[in-house]
Design a protein around this motif. Structure first.
Motif, PDB file in Angstrom:
ATOM      1  N   LEU A 321     -46.200 -19.244 -61.380  1.00 13.84           N
ATOM      2  CA  LEU A 321     -46.528 -18.086 -62.194  1.00 13.84           C
ATOM      3  C   LEU A 321     -46.925 -18.583 -63.584  1.00 13.84           C
ATOM      4  O   LEU A 321     -46.092 -19.023 -64.369  1.00 13.84           O
ATOM      5  CB  LEU A 321     -45.327 -17.140 -62.286  1.00 13.84           C
ATOM      6  N   GLY A 322     -48.207 -18.534 -63.864  1.00  8.28           N
ATOM      7  CA  GLY A 322     -48.683 -19.021 -65.148  1.00  8.28           C
ATOM      8  C   GLY A 322     -50.182 -19.149 -65.143  1.00  8.28           C
ATOM      9  O   GLY A 322     -50.895 -18.530 -64.335  1.00  8.28           O
ATOM     10  N   TRP A 323     -50.692 -19.975 -66.031  1.00  8.98           N
ATOM     11  CA  TRP A 323     -52.139 -20.173 -66.194  1.00  8.98           C
ATOM     12  C   TRP A 323     -52.432 -21.657 -66.037  1.00  8.98           C
ATOM     13  O   TRP A 323     -52.618 -22.139 -64.925  1.00  8.98           O
ATOM     14  CB  TRP A 323     -52.575 -19.622 -67.554  1.00  8.98           C
ATOM     15  N   HIS A 324     -52.408 -22.430 -67.105  1.00 10.03           N
ATOM     16  CA  HIS A 324     -52.582 -23.880 -66.973  1.00 10.03           C
ATOM     17  C   HIS A 324     -51.293 -24.562 -66.551  1.00 10.03           C
ATOM     18  O   HIS A 324     -51.306 -25.685 -66.061  1.00 10.03           O
ATOM     19  CB  HIS A 324     -53.051 -24.485 -68.293  1.00 10.03           C
ATOM     20  N   HIS A 325     -50.203 -23.893 -66.762  1.00  9.53           N
ATOM     21  CA  HIS A 325     -48.889 -24.417 -66.368  1.00  9.53           C
ATOM     22  C   HIS A 325     -48.010 -23.210 -66.110  1.00  9.53           C
ATOM     23  O   HIS A 325     -48.438 -22.062 -66.276  1.00  9.53           O
ATOM     24  CB  HIS A 325     -48.297 -25.306 -67.471  1.00  9.53           C
ATOM     25  N   GLU A 326     -46.797 -23.461 -65.687  1.00 15.29           N
ATOM     26  CA  GLU A 326     -45.897 -22.344 -65.428  1.00 15.29           C
ATOM     27  C   GLU A 326     -45.614 -21.613 -66.735  1.00 15.29           C
ATOM     28  O   GLU A 326     -45.224 -22.222 -67.744  1.00 15.29           O
ATOM     29  CB  GLU A 326     -44.601 -22.857 -64.800  1.00 15.29           C
ATOM     30  N   TRP A 327     -45.835 -20.309 -66.743  1.00 14.96           N
ATOM     31  CA  TRP A 327     -45.602 -19.487 -67.926  1.00 14.96           C
ATOM     32  C   TRP A 327     -45.232 -18.100 -67.436  1.00 14.96           C
ATOM     33  O   TRP A 327     -46.067 -17.212 -67.313  1.00 14.96           O
ATOM     34  CB  TRP A 327     -46.851 -19.460 -68.820  1.00 14.96           C
ATOM     35  N   PRO A 328     -43.962 -17.885 -67.125  1.00  8.00           N
ATOM     36  CA  PRO A 328     -43.546 -16.651 -66.448  1.00  8.00           C
ATOM     37  C   PRO A 328     -43.894 -15.367 -67.186  1.00  8.00           C
ATOM     38  O   PRO A 328     -44.033 -14.311 -66.562  1.00  8.00           O
ATOM     39  CB  PRO A 328     -42.025 -16.823 -66.318  1.00  8.00           C
ATOM     40  N   ALA A 329     -44.046 -15.428 -68.515  1.00  7.78           N
ATOM     41  CA  ALA A 329     -44.353 -14.213 -69.271  1.00  7.78           C
ATOM     42  C   ALA A 329     -45.709 -13.631 -68.895  1.00  7.78           C
ATOM     43  O   ALA A 329     -46.000 -12.473 -69.220  1.00  7.78           O
ATOM     44  CB  ALA A 329     -44.307 -14.500 -70.768  1.00  7.78           C
ATOM     45  N   MET A 330     -46.535 -14.403 -68.218  1.00  6.09           N
ATOM     46  CA  MET A 330     -47.838 -13.907 -67.794  1.00  6.09           C
ATOM     47  C   MET A 330     -47.724 -12.985 -66.577  1.00  6.09           C
ATOM     48  O   MET A 330     -48.647 -12.214 -66.278  1.00  6.09           O
ATOM     49  CB  MET A 330     -48.762 -15.079 -67.477  1.00  6.09           C
ATOM     50  N   ALA A 331     -46.607 -13.037 -65.879  1.00 15.48           N
ATOM     51  CA  ALA A 331     -46.446 -12.248 -64.661  1.00 15.48           C
ATOM     52  C   ALA A 331     -46.270 -10.776 -64.979  1.00 15.48           C
ATOM     53  O   ALA A 331     -45.707 -10.400 -66.013  1.00 15.48           O
ATOM     54  CB  ALA A 331     -45.248 -12.759 -63.874  1.00 15.48           C
ATOM     55  N   PRO A 593     -50.295 -18.316 -72.915  1.00 16.57           N
ATOM     56  CA  PRO A 593     -50.187 -19.413 -71.950  1.00 16.57           C
ATOM     57  C   PRO A 593     -51.027 -20.630 -72.309  1.00 16.57           C
ATOM     58  O   PRO A 593     -51.018 -21.611 -71.568  1.00 16.57           O
ATOM     59  CB  PRO A 593     -50.695 -18.774 -70.656  1.00 16.57           C
ATOM     60  N   LEU A 594     -51.751 -20.587 -73.426  1.00 17.33           N
ATOM     61  CA  LEU A 594     -52.671 -21.669 -73.758  1.00 17.33           C
ATOM     62  C   LEU A 594     -52.070 -22.734 -74.663  1.00 17.33           C
ATOM     63  O   LEU A 594     -52.729 -23.731 -74.957  1.00 17.33           O
ATOM     64  CB  LEU A 594     -53.930 -21.103 -74.426  1.00 17.33           C
ATOM     65  N   GLY A 595     -50.838 -22.526 -75.104  1.00 21.08           N
ATOM     66  CA  GLY A 595     -50.225 -23.535 -75.953  1.00 21.08           C
ATOM     67  C   GLY A 595     -48.974 -23.018 -76.618  1.00 21.08           C
ATOM     68  O   GLY A 595     -48.751 -21.806 -76.713  1.00 21.08           O
ATOM     69  N   PRO A 596     -48.138 -23.921 -77.132  1.00 24.62           N
ATOM     70  CA  PRO A 596     -46.850 -23.500 -77.700  1.00 24.62           C
ATOM     71  C   PRO A 596     -46.960 -22.809 -79.049  1.00 24.62           C
ATOM     72  O   PRO A 596     -46.030 -22.109 -79.453  1.00 24.62           O
ATOM     73  CB  PRO A 596     -46.080 -24.816 -77.820  1.00 24.62           C
ATOM     74  N   ARG A 597     -48.064 -22.998 -79.755  1.00 22.03           N
ATOM     75  CA  ARG A 597     -48.217 -22.382 -81.075  1.00 22.03           C
ATOM     76  C   ARG A 597     -49.527 -21.607 -81.133  1.00 22.03           C
ATOM     77  O   ARG A 597     -50.554 -22.069 -80.646  1.00 22.03           O
ATOM     78  CB  ARG A 597     -48.176 -23.440 -82.174  1.00 22.03           C
ATOM     79  N   THR A 598     -49.454 -20.440 -81.752  1.00 15.24           N
ATOM     80  CA  THR A 598     -50.638 -19.602 -81.904  1.00 15.24           C
ATOM     81  C   THR A 598     -50.742 -19.154 -83.353  1.00 15.24           C
ATOM     82  O   THR A 598     -49.743 -18.804 -83.983  1.00 15.24           O
ATOM     83  CB  THR A 598     -50.564 -18.362 -80.998  1.00 15.24           C
ATOM     84  N   ALA A 599     -51.956 -19.185 -83.874  1.00 16.89           N
ATOM     85  CA  ALA A 599     -52.215 -18.734 -85.238  1.00 16.89           C
ATOM     86  C   ALA A 599     -53.343 -17.713 -85.210  1.00 16.89           C
ATOM     87  O   ALA A 599     -54.342 -17.901 -84.509  1.00 16.89           O
ATOM     88  CB  ALA A 599     -52.580 -19.911 -86.134  1.00 16.89           C
ATOM     89  N   THR A 600     -53.187 -16.645 -85.967  1.00 17.72           N
ATOM     90  CA  THR A 600     -54.156 -15.561 -86.015  1.00 17.72           C
ATOM     91  C   THR A 600     -54.409 -15.184 -87.467  1.00 17.72           C
ATOM     92  O   THR A 600     -53.486 -14.754 -88.166  1.00 17.72           O
ATOM     93  CB  THR A 600     -53.636 -14.319 -85.273  1.00 17.72           C
ATOM     94  N   PRO A 601     -55.642 -15.328 -87.951  1.00 16.76           N
ATOM     95  CA  PRO A 601     -55.915 -14.858 -89.320  1.00 16.76           C
ATOM     96  C   PRO A 601     -55.929 -13.337 -89.371  1.00 16.76           C
ATOM     97  O   PRO A 601     -56.408 -12.673 -88.446  1.00 16.76           O
ATOM     98  CB  PRO A 601     -57.296 -15.449 -89.629  1.00 16.76           C
TER      99      PRO A 601
END
Length: 664
Positions: A321-331, A593-601
């Motif tokens: 359950l994930g995208w590039h790796h297991e990431w259960p929050a995507m389910a 699911p694309l990485g551990p850190r996300t930044a949004t302006p």
């Protein structure tokens, strides 16, 4: 898991994915699930906790969805079967449909999800009839008929792509002398027509539900059903329309795949991953005239290759359950450990023999690989802008929210954001569902609570050329100076969500509190969008306006200049044009699911009713910056001005767009 047989070939000069390589991967996936089968192979219980529908459903999905892939392998090899796929799954069929077996399956009349899985079983039994069904003994065949027959007359099907699950099951039953209902089938076929939208698109239900289901369900099943044994009588007058819609849909769909093979990260059920390749194989099967077999296979192989290059399947050979790796929050709520194997649909091409044109044609490049592209997709209300320099496909959204106009539900980040792309994912943590931030325009109360826009009204979606004239065509290359103009108006509302409602991917229900009316306009060209916002009216509690840009995810986050943030080479820019806008960067951990850190302006300002607020939003992937006159490692942004009810945008290459703005 090691990617089998990498390397470019004469037939696959772009991706390196030959039929042999596809088949090797499929076989490894099928062998990898065998250790998780029950003694008589009816239940495939894959690692992971139970899904929201329970362990019995999980076990049935594990069988039925891998059975799809096994069926494609058998059909494409015309019954050659070195892995004994037919024997392995035949034993499972016997135990799963035996009411007295401890491995028996939930029946379709016992659980709704069994209706879904029954359709996969019926499709494969028809597809592999000479090598599986015809070799079952009479007792097992009767058990299968009795199991599937519980769908007849059962109206407990969801009002969306589920209409096809009863059609294909009853078609199979009809072909083997079992019970079936012409009334059921005609009613379901008619309901499918209610979901037809412009330019070959389907909505997955009556709402504005545009996502990958348009391809991997609404186009897949009509074509497969029309080729089932005995379907000709009902399909003859319909399959021409199915083929025409598919042909037109694929002309849009090939523009939605990034150069790196990424599908659009948008919509529910993304754990199915390379199921997104399914419509391209369906097009090859139906021999659509407008998209060549080489391009269709390039798209499908690109999607599959995108995931295999990023560790899918995992080191055990399993889909998680994930995208590039297991990431259960995507389910979603309905997702369990067997659910990701609907990805098998994306391997439908293996049902085509090696001498089929889909496999013998030479790969052709995707549209994004041959030039910058701009097109309108009318049904979902999207402008699609793809840039060759970085291979990124962006969708600017003023028509899709998985709701109906006038609804006052919460925003689903999978649908209602103003932008989706092949290089970004919306924020999917708890805050992303409760308080829209990325690619959103919201009103904030004094506590910082954000509004939602679901139920908005689409005002316009058109292309304009460099001379400011409306264009009749719905697609273009951007080097002609043309841009897309889209607009929508939302009754912005705060939401007290119903936390008990199952999460199926749509926005949450709840009690809405109106905050005001907000009009948003997007003027789009290349990697840039000039975004204009006007608050038409506001409740007393609405104190601030916030505009969010593209969320970028990865491991290394760095601010670039005053108005941009870079994460692992992908640059998100949000330039305030109107005075008084305060810029900031919102950061989140483990939110996509694309990485551990996300930044949004983001930018914020006090609410000013009746005034246009203007920002410039950009998304640049790796390799794009040097092509746009970068200053201090930030591409030169366009300039946007508003005067006398018009916006004028001057783009970095000197082109100019003028467009009238909506009135209040």
């Amino acid at each position: 898991m090691t990617d089998p047989a990498p390397g470019r070939t004469d037939l696959a000069p772009i991706t390196g994915w030959t039929r042999e390589r596809w088949a090797a991967l499929a076989d490894r996936m099928l062998l990898a699930v065998r250790p998780f089968a029950s003694p008589h192979r009816a239940r495939v219980v894959l690692p992971g906790g139970p899904g929201g529908l329970g362990s019995d459903v999980d076990a049935l999905e594990g069988f039925a969805r891998t059975f799809l892939l096994a069926g494609f392998r058998l059909a494409g090899e015309r019954g050659a079967d070195p892995l004994d796929l037919a024997g392995w799954y035949a034993e499972g069929l016997a135990a799963g449909t035996d009411p007295a077996s401890p491995e028996r399956w939930l029946r379709p009349d016992e659980h709704g999800q069994a209706k879904v899985e029954a359709a996969s079983i019926a499709l494969v039994l028809d597809l592999t009839r000479p090598w599986l069904w015809d070799r079952l003994d009479d007792r097992v065949r009767q058990q299968v008929v009795d199991y599937l027959a519980t769908v007849v007359g059962d109206d407990g099907y969801a009002d969306n792509n589920w209409v096809w699950f009863r059609i294909v099951v009853e078609q199979f039953l009809r072909s083997v002398g079992g019970p079936w209902s012409l009334e059921d089938m005609e009613r379901d076929l008619a309901r499918h027509e209610d979901f037809v939208r412009a330019d070959g698109w389907y909505s997955d239900g009556p709402q504005r539900s545009y996502d990958h289901y348009a391809g991997w369900a609404m186009h897949l099943y009509p074509v497969l059903w029309s080729r089932m044994t005995g379907a000709r009588a009902l399909a003859a007058q319909r399959e021409g329309a199915y083929a025409e819609r598919l042909d037109r849909f694929l002309q849009d769909a090939v523009h939605l795949v990034g150069a790196d093979g990424s599908p659009l990260v948008q919509g529910r059920s993304l754990v199915y991953r390379f199921a997104a390749a399914a419509p391209f194989w369906v097009g090859a099967l139906a021999e659509v005239p407008s998209t060549s077999p080489g391009l269709l296979r390039r798209a499908a192989s690109g999607v599959l290759g995108h995931f295999t290059a990023r560790g899918v399947p995992d080191e055990r050979g399993l889909l998680t359950l994930g995208w590039h790796h297991e990431w259960p929050a995507m389910a979603q709520f309905y997702s369990g450990p067997g659910s990701p194997y609907w990805a098998s649909k994306g391997m439908l091409g293996l049902a085509l023999p090696a001498d089929h044109p889909a496999w013998t044609a030479v790969e052709e490049p995707l549209p994004v690989e041959t030039g910058d592209r701009l097109l309108l997709v009318r049904a979902p209300g999207w402008a699609v802008s793809a840039t060759r320099a970085d291979g990124v496909v962006r969708v600017h959204n003023h028509g899709t929210d998985h709701a109906s106009e006038g609804d006052e539900t919460g925003d689903s980040p999978l649908y209602a954001r103003l932008g989706h792309s092949t290089a970004t994912a919306p924020l999917l943590d708890a805050a992303g569902w409760a308080d829209p931030l990325d690619q959103s325009v919201v009103l904030l109360d004094a506590a910082g609570r954000a509004t939602h826009r679901s139920g908005f009204r689409t005002l316009e979606a058109r292309l304009v050329d460099g001379a400011d004239r409306a264009e009749g065509a719905d697609r273009a290359e951007t080097d002609g100076g043309r841009a897309a103009v889209l607009a929508s108006r939302a009754r912005a509302h705060w939401l007290d969500p119903d936390e008990s409602a199952p999460q199926h991917g749509a926005g949450r229900p709840g009690v809405a509190h109106v905050a005001g009316t907000v009009t948003t306009v997007s003027v789009v060209r290349g990697a840039w969008e000039a975004r204009l916002v006007r608050v038409e009216d506001a409740a007393p509690g609405a104190v601030s306006l916030r505009v969010g840009g593209w969320p970028v995810s990865g491991t290394v986050v760095s601010t670039v200049g005053e108005h941009a943030v870079r994460v692992d080479g992908t640059l998100s820019t949000l330039v305030p044009v109107t005075p008084g806008l305060v810029p900031d960067v919102a950061r989140a951990d483990d939110a996509t699911p694309l990485g551990p850190r996300t930044a949004t302006p983001v930018v914020t300002s006090p609410v000013q009713v009746g005034a246009w607020c203007v920002v410039v939003v950009g998304l640049h992937g790796q390799g794009a910056v040097e092509d746009e006159g970068a200053r201090d490692d930030v591409p030169e942004p366009p300039h946007a001005t508003v005067q006398d009810g018009e916006v004028t945008v001057r783009w970095p290459d000197g082109a100019r767009t003028r467009a009238a703005l909506p009135s209040s």
